[in-house]
Motif scaffolding. Sequence first.
Motif, PDB file in Angstrom:
ATOM      1  N   MET A 184      15.262   6.840  49.605  1.00 51.63           N
ATOM      2  CA  MET A 184      13.842   6.998  49.269  1.00 51.63           C
ATOM      3  C   MET A 184      13.565   8.467  48.984  1.00 51.63           C
ATOM      4  O   MET A 184      13.947   9.346  49.763  1.00 51.63           O
ATOM      5  CB  MET A 184      12.963   6.522  50.435  1.00 51.63           C
ATOM      6  N   ASN A 185      12.953   8.730  47.836  1.00 47.64           N
ATOM      7  CA  ASN A 185      12.539  10.094  47.508  1.00 47.64           C
ATOM      8  C   ASN A 185      11.278  10.051  46.665  1.00 47.64           C
ATOM      9  O   ASN A 185      10.853   8.997  46.198  1.00 47.64           O
ATOM     10  CB  ASN A 185      13.660  10.873  46.800  1.00 47.64           C
ATOM     11  N   ASP A 186      10.677  11.224  46.460  1.00 52.04           N
ATOM     12  CA  ASP A 186       9.385  11.301  45.776  1.00 52.04           C
ATOM     13  C   ASP A 186       9.494  11.058  44.274  1.00 52.04           C
ATOM     14  O   ASP A 186       8.548  10.589  43.641  1.00 52.04           O
ATOM     15  CB  ASP A 186       8.739  12.667  46.025  1.00 52.04           C
ATOM     16  N   THR A 187      10.633  11.397  43.678  1.00 53.25           N
ATOM     17  CA  THR A 187      10.749  11.307  42.221  1.00 53.25           C
ATOM     18  C   THR A 187      11.179   9.921  41.744  1.00 53.25           C
ATOM     19  O   THR A 187      10.642   9.386  40.775  1.00 53.25           O
ATOM     20  CB  THR A 187      11.747  12.361  41.706  1.00 53.25           C
ATOM     21  N   GLN A 188      12.172   9.306  42.417  1.00 47.94           N
ATOM     22  CA  GLN A 188      12.705   8.024  41.969  1.00 47.94           C
ATOM     23  C   GLN A 188      12.228   6.847  42.803  1.00 47.94           C
ATOM     24  O   GLN A 188      12.553   5.699  42.502  1.00 47.94           O
ATOM     25  CB  GLN A 188      14.245   8.064  41.986  1.00 47.94           C
ATOM     26  N   GLY A 189      11.467   7.119  43.837  1.00 44.30           N
ATOM     27  CA  GLY A 189      11.017   6.035  44.713  1.00 44.30           C
ATOM     28  C   GLY A 189      12.160   5.530  45.572  1.00 44.30           C
ATOM     29  O   GLY A 189      13.031   6.298  45.985  1.00 44.30           O
ATOM     30  N   THR A 190      12.171   4.229  45.809  1.00 43.58           N
ATOM     31  CA  THR A 190      13.209   3.616  46.644  1.00 43.58           C
ATOM     32  C   THR A 190      14.303   3.020  45.768  1.00 43.58           C
ATOM     33  O   THR A 190      14.027   2.244  44.851  1.00 43.58           O
ATOM     34  CB  THR A 190      12.613   2.510  47.523  1.00 43.58           C
TER      35      THR A 190
END
Length: 228
Positions: A189-195
Motif C-alpha cells: 500500500m502506498n500513496d501513488t499506486q494505492g493497494t
Amino acid sequence: MSAKEDSLNFNEYGELALEGIIASIPSVGAALQTAYFGRKNEKRFKRIESFYNELSKDINKLHAQMATSEQIDSISNELSDFMEATNDIIESQSSLAKQSMLHNAFLNILNSPQSVNWSENRFFMSTVRQIDEIDLKIMSAIKDIPANDWVTPSNVEQFASIDHFFAIGLLERLTNFGYLEKRLGSITMNDTQGTTIDTYYRITNLGKRFLDFMMQPPFSANTQNGDN
C-alpha cells in the motif's frame, strides 16, 4: 435426419434476416447483398477447403499411424460433433493459430481415438474460440520454466512485449479456463499506486494437456526425419 438437425439455428435465422434486410435496401440492396454475403461465403468455403486439403496431406504422410476404419466408426458420433465445431470455428474466424490447433487436434484424434477424453476435448474446443497466438505463446513459455517456478505479469509483459494490463488480462483469462493457476503474494500500500497485490502464475496439468492435444501433432521421429 431429425427435425432438430433439419432446422436452422438462431445464428442462421439471424443471418438470413440480415441478408433479407440488406437486400431490401432501395436501388443498391442487391449489389450490397452480393458484395457482402457472396464474398463472405466464398471466404468461408476456401478456409474449410484449405483446412481439409492440408489435413489430407498429413494423413497421407502418417497413414501407418492412423486409426482403422473400425476404430473411427466406434467414435462416429463424437467425431461428427468435433468436425461440426471445427468447421464452425474455421468458418467464423480466420486465425491461422486456431486452424493450426484444430489441425493438430484432428490428427491426434485420428492417431489414437480410443485415448481421447471427449469431455475434456469438448471443453478444449469451447475455449479455442477465445484463444489465439499470444495465449499459446504465453502458455508455452510458462510450460518451459522449472515446475516449481512461477511467473508474474511483469515477466509476461517483457517476454511477450505487450502492455502490462494486457498481460494481466490474458493471464486471468487463462486462469479462468483452468489452464493456469494463480497464487497471491505480498500486499503493498502506498500513496501513488494505492493497494497492489503481487500475483504469480504457473501452468496446470489441464493446461499441459491442452497444449499437447492442440499443439503437438502425432509425428514420429522417423516420419519427421523422412520428410527432411
